[in-house]
Design a protein around this motif. Structure first.
Motif, PDB file in Angstrom:
ATOM      1  N   ASP A 231      13.171  93.321 -28.735  1.00 29.24           N
ATOM      2  CA  ASP A 231      13.326  94.115 -29.951  1.00 29.24           C
ATOM      3  C   ASP A 231      14.802  94.208 -30.338  1.00 29.24           C
ATOM      4  O   ASP A 231      15.700  94.163 -29.496  1.00 29.24           O
ATOM      5  CB  ASP A 231      12.770  95.528 -29.741  1.00 29.24           C
ATOM      6  N   GLY A 232      15.030  94.353 -31.652  1.00 32.16           N
ATOM      7  CA  GLY A 232      16.380  94.584 -32.149  1.00 32.16           C
ATOM      8  C   GLY A 232      17.251  93.352 -32.224  1.00 32.16           C
ATOM      9  O   GLY A 232      18.457  93.464 -32.447  1.00 32.16           O
ATOM     10  N   VAL A 233      16.669  92.171 -32.044  1.00 35.31           N
ATOM     11  CA  VAL A 233      17.439  90.928 -32.118  1.00 35.31           C
ATOM     12  C   VAL A 233      16.961  90.135 -33.319  1.00 35.31           C
ATOM     13  O   VAL A 233      15.755  89.929 -33.509  1.00 35.31           O
ATOM     14  CB  VAL A 233      17.291  90.094 -30.824  1.00 35.31           C
ATOM     15  N   LYS A 234      17.895  89.694 -34.150  1.00 36.21           N
ATOM     16  CA  LYS A 234      17.562  88.960 -35.365  1.00 36.21           C
ATOM     17  C   LYS A 234      18.258  87.606 -35.345  1.00 36.21           C
ATOM     18  O   LYS A 234      19.419  87.491 -34.945  1.00 36.21           O
ATOM     19  CB  LYS A 234      18.001  89.755 -36.595  1.00 36.21           C
ATOM     20  N   LEU A 235      17.535  86.591 -35.778  1.00 31.91           N
ATOM     21  CA  LEU A 235      18.084  85.241 -35.856  1.00 31.91           C
ATOM     22  C   LEU A 235      18.456  84.942 -37.306  1.00 31.91           C
ATOM     23  O   LEU A 235      17.605  85.015 -38.194  1.00 31.91           O
ATOM     24  CB  LEU A 235      17.068  84.213 -35.349  1.00 31.91           C
ATOM     25  N   ASN A 236      19.729  84.605 -37.551  1.00 33.86           N
ATOM     26  CA  ASN A 236      20.223  84.340 -38.898  1.00 33.86           C
ATOM     27  C   ASN A 236      20.584  82.857 -39.033  1.00 33.86           C
ATOM     28  O   ASN A 236      21.627  82.414 -38.530  1.00 33.86           O
ATOM     29  CB  ASN A 236      21.453  85.198 -39.203  1.00 33.86           C
ATOM     30  N   PRO A 237      19.740  82.073 -39.709  1.00 38.28           N
ATOM     31  CA  PRO A 237      20.047  80.644 -39.875  1.00 38.28           C
ATOM     32  C   PRO A 237      21.136  80.421 -40.910  1.00 38.28           C
ATOM     33  O   PRO A 237      21.193  81.107 -41.935  1.00 38.28           O
ATOM     34  CB  PRO A 237      18.709  80.053 -40.322  1.00 38.28           C
ATOM     35  N   VAL A 264      22.315  78.760 -35.875  1.00 39.39           N
ATOM     36  CA  VAL A 264      21.662  80.071 -35.946  1.00 39.39           C
ATOM     37  C   VAL A 264      22.490  81.066 -35.149  1.00 39.39           C
ATOM     38  O   VAL A 264      22.767  80.844 -33.958  1.00 39.39           O
ATOM     39  CB  VAL A 264      20.223  80.014 -35.386  1.00 39.39           C
ATOM     40  N   THR A 265      22.908  82.159 -35.790  1.00 35.87           N
ATOM     41  CA  THR A 265      23.622  83.215 -35.078  1.00 35.87           C
ATOM     42  C   THR A 265      22.623  84.280 -34.631  1.00 35.87           C
ATOM     43  O   THR A 265      21.620  84.538 -35.298  1.00 35.87           O
ATOM     44  CB  THR A 265      24.689  83.854 -35.974  1.00 35.87           C
ATOM     45  N   ILE A 266      22.909  84.886 -33.500  1.00 38.20           N
ATOM     46  CA  ILE A 266      22.033  85.912 -32.915  1.00 38.20           C
ATOM     47  C   ILE A 266      22.680  87.265 -33.139  1.00 38.20           C
ATOM     48  O   ILE A 266      23.781  87.530 -32.631  1.00 38.20           O
ATOM     49  CB  ILE A 266      21.815  85.655 -31.415  1.00 38.20           C
ATOM     50  N   ASP A 267      22.029  88.124 -33.897  1.00 45.04           N
ATOM     51  CA  ASP A 267      22.498  89.490 -34.131  1.00 45.04           C
ATOM     52  C   ASP A 267      21.686  90.447 -33.274  1.00 45.04           C
ATOM     53  O   ASP A 267      20.442  90.388 -33.270  1.00 45.04           O
ATOM     54  CB  ASP A 267      22.356  89.862 -35.609  1.00 45.04           C
ATOM     55  N   GLY A 268      22.379  91.327 -32.578  1.00 45.35           N
ATOM     56  CA  GLY A 268      21.678  92.306 -31.751  1.00 45.35           C
ATOM     57  C   GLY A 268      22.146  92.245 -30.310  1.00 45.35           C
ATOM     58  O   GLY A 268      22.901  91.351 -29.892  1.00 45.35           O
TER      59      GLY A 268
END
Length: 728
Positions: A231-237, A264-268
């Motif tokens: 949870d709380g992790v977002k993938l930003n292409p 893809v950067t990983i936010d969270g």
């Protein structure tokens, strides 16, 4: 002629009759010991892979199936693609002529699509086989009706997706013509059409890669990514620029052809995780053909980097990325440039470049003690080398072609052979290039101009491209995976390495003083150095013979004679009028005509498995061997690859290597890339190799394949085979 036509007609009529008579023997002979057709050929199915129906026949002892008598038909709402079948045993049948048959077992893979609302996979499977010992009979064609449940995700097309039928493909895909590249070939299974893999560049940055054959594309806006079980992790292409397309269902969309590399950067907060499970849902189409249902692939990515994870499912163990190529993106730019510089230097010593070096050796000697002349030689040659490497790099990066693949074109090979011949004739004194009408008696130093130096550099790059020198493999692998600017810098470094010896002679007086002083002996040396050029032309003629056969060599010889005549008359016409020069142009056109005709000749047969104990490469055969637990040594080669031939001479064509294969139970599988082969190209792309040679050893245990260096040694191969034969 009438009797021959009658004979052919009679043969066509007698073949079906012979099959019926053979089938009738089932009832006419003693059949007490014969198996029922469904027991002689036990058919099992596998529908676990969405979009692919897999069939397996277990064939009883003393029975066989005909490859050419297998037919498949989809039921309501089911559209079948072309079945993938392995090559059978070839022999001549007295009724059917040349046939292929299967013994023991055989697998078939059939891609399919379903219409919306379809809930069952209904397929008719027809096959025919025979009993090959007494009583020798042939069964009638047998049809089995399959009614199978569809796997999850394949029951219907994705919402809003184009209708999944081949018949409506043109209207689905924006009015593509029937000549579209994808329309000519049967659709591939989804796993082969869209290869998906992922790796970690940094702990918070991923690189996702989709690799597609030519003629397939992926929708940008139909792609969804998310991290599983966290949870709380977002993938930003970070989407790169794609190709704009007008789609009848989705409107104006962005698609990607050939290959998509998606940062893809990983936010969270990853909470110290070393591994991340990524799920990708995506959709793509065959250009001018069908569109695939929504596909979902899940991969586990090692966040420490260096490990490539693949989300595809294949028949049998899939070749994994070897350690040598897994880290291609982790190599620093400076290290890649250093390797490229070293690779360019070593190219000067390769046999394919030595004939061109002979030209420049004479040119540098002719320049004498004049420093300005040496610098012009060096700079113009370097300019030609760098311009050619940059152009070659742009072509390779944009078209995703492998290093040296232009040598697969017989016209390129023929033109290079004629260039080698023309330069050799010039060095032998038949013709003088670079002299003007009234300058025939000029000194040797004035015979080569800056333009000649430039195009000598161009020629050096062209003939160097079939060679893969040491140090070049990692640098080129980095270039194929790196951003465009970094990739071009690698190609520039290769060019600097190739031109460096001549730059040193031109700009370093101490090196220049090592050159001998000019004298009358230079003309003799020039004529002696012409013979490597003649040998290079002979070698290229041999390559052409393997590509297009003896007819191609005949055309090349005709072109060579006409070219020699053109050069002879060109030399004689220097002091004559305009008519003589026009005749030179006419002769040149006549010399080019046979080269143009080469393109119409059929490609030669694959010669990879002509040697005893060598198996021709096919993906199906490799999967079959790996599934059976057999160690495999895969050798991807080409006749124009000098490094390949050197490895064969020193290691692979030796009694010691054959003894090691026998001792370890390893199958030697060879792929011939002399002519274009899509299966071999896909295999090279899978390993991110810059070209041939490629050597991969697959272990008995079914683990990842081990990629060997491009330059082999006997001890290295012996160790690799011994490790592959171990059971884990």
């Amino acid at each position: 002629m009438r009797f021959r036509s009658f004979g052919r007609l009679a043969a066509r009529l007698l073949v079906p009759l012979a099959l019926l008579l053979g089938a009738a023997q089932v009832f006419a002979q003693d059949t007490d010991n014969l198996l029922p057709v469904t027991e002689a050929y036990k058919l099992s199915t596998d529908t676990n892979t969405p979009g692919v129906l897999k069939l397996h026949w277990t064939i009883a002892q003393d029975y066989y199936l005909y490859r050419g008598r297998m037919k498949f038909k989809g039921g309501d709402g089911i559209t079948l693609g072309e079945a993938t079948l392995p090559d059978g045993e070839k022999h001549h049948d007295e009724y059917l002529g040349d046939v292929e048959t299967y013994h023991h077992n055989v697998d078939a893979s059939i891609p399919y699509t379903v219409a919306p609302g379809t809930t069952r996979l209904t397929v008719s499977v027809q096959y025919q086989g025979c009993h090959e010992v007494e009583p020798k009979i042939c069964y009638p064609p047998h049809t089995e009706k399959l009614d199978l449940p569809l796997p999850a995700g394949a029951a219907q097309a994705a919402p809003g997706a184009p209708t999944q039928t081949l018949g409506s493909a043109l209207s689905q895909l924006g009015g593509k013509s029937a000549a579209s590249p994808g329309m000519d070939a049967a659709p591939l299974p989804a796993e082969q059409a869209f290869r998906f893999e992922a790796l970690a560049r940094k702990p918070n940055e991923l690189l996702l890669r989709w690799t597609m054959p030519r003629g397939y594309y992926l929708y940008r806006d139909q792609t969804v990514l998310h991290a599983k079980n966290i949870d709380g992790v977002k993938l930003n292409p970070q989407w790169p620029e794609g190709t704009s397309k007008d789609d009848p269902h989705f409107g104006k969309v962005t698609v990607y052809f050939d290959q998509l590399e998606l940062p893809v950067t990983i936010d969270g907060d990853l909470a110290g995780r070393k591994q991340l499970d990524v799920e990708a849902s995506f959709q793509g189409c065959q250009d001018g053909g069908l569109c695939y249902p929504l596909m979902t692939r899940a991969v586990s990515v090692d966040l420490s980097g260096g490990s490539v994870s693949t989300g595809q499912t294949t028949a049998g163990p899939a070749p994994e990325m070897p350690p040598a190529t897994q880290n291609s993106l982790d190599v620093s730019l400076w290290y890649a440039l250093l390797l490229a510089l070293g690779g360019g230097l070593v190219l000067n010593l390769m046999p394919c470049v030595l004939p061109v070096l002979s030209i420049k050796a004479v040119g540098l000697i002719e320049s004498g003690e004049n420093p300005a002349r040496r610098r012009v030689h060096a700079l113009m040659y370097t300019a030609g080398v760098l311009a050619s490497f940059i152009a070659l790099g742009l072509i390779i990066i944009s078209l995703k072609q492998a290093w040296g693949s232009q040598m697969q074109n017989p016209i390129v090979v023929a033109v290079l052979a004629l260039i080698m011949l023309a330069v050799a004739l010039s060095m032998s004194g038949v013709v003088q290039f670079g002299t003007s009408l009234g300058n025939t008696g000029s000194s040797l130093a004035n015979r080569s101009g800056p333009i000649g130096d430039f195009f000598t550099g161009v020629l050096a790059v062209v003939v160097a491209s079939p060679c893969t020198a040491p140090f070049m493999g990692t640098a080129l692998a980095y270039a194929f995976a790196a951003p465009t600017v970094n990739a071009l810098l690698v190609f520039v470094a290769l060019g600097v390495g190739l031109a460096l010896p001549f730059l040193a002679v031109g700009f370093v007086p101490a090196v220049a003083r090592l050159l001998p002083r000019p004298g009358a002996w230079m003309e003799t040396l020039k004529q002696v150095l012409a013979f490597p050029m003649y040998l290079a032309a002979v070698w290229l003629a041999w390559v052409l013979a393997n590509q297009r056969g003896s007819d191609a060599v005949g055309l090349l010889l005709v072109a060579a004679v006409l070219l020699a005549m053109t050069l002879w008359w060109f030399e004689r016409s220097r002091s004559r009028g305009v008519i003589s020069r026009v005749f030179v142009a006419v002769l040149l056109v006549l010399a080019i005509a046979p080269v143009y005709m080469l393109a119409k000749l059929p490609a030669g047969t694959n010669r990879a498995a002509t040697a005893e104990g060598v198996v021709a490469f096919t993906p199906a055969k490799l999967a079959e061997l790996r599934k059976a637990g057999t160690p495999v040594f895969v050798d991807m080669t080409a006749d124009w690859c000098i490094t390949c031939k050197a490895n064969e001479h020193t290691v692979l064509d030796t009694d010691a290597f054959r003894a090691q294969l026998k001792q370890t139970g390893t199958v030697y599988m060879k792929g011939d890339w002399t002519n274009e082969d899509p299966d071999i190209t896909a295999f090279l792309q899978q390993y991110h190799t810059p070209g041939v040679p490629l050597y991969v050893v697959f272990p008995k245990s079914g683990g990842a394949g081990r990629q060997l260096p491009t330059v082999l040694t006997a001890s290295l191969v012996e160790q690799a085979l011994a490790e592959a034969a171990k059971s884990e």
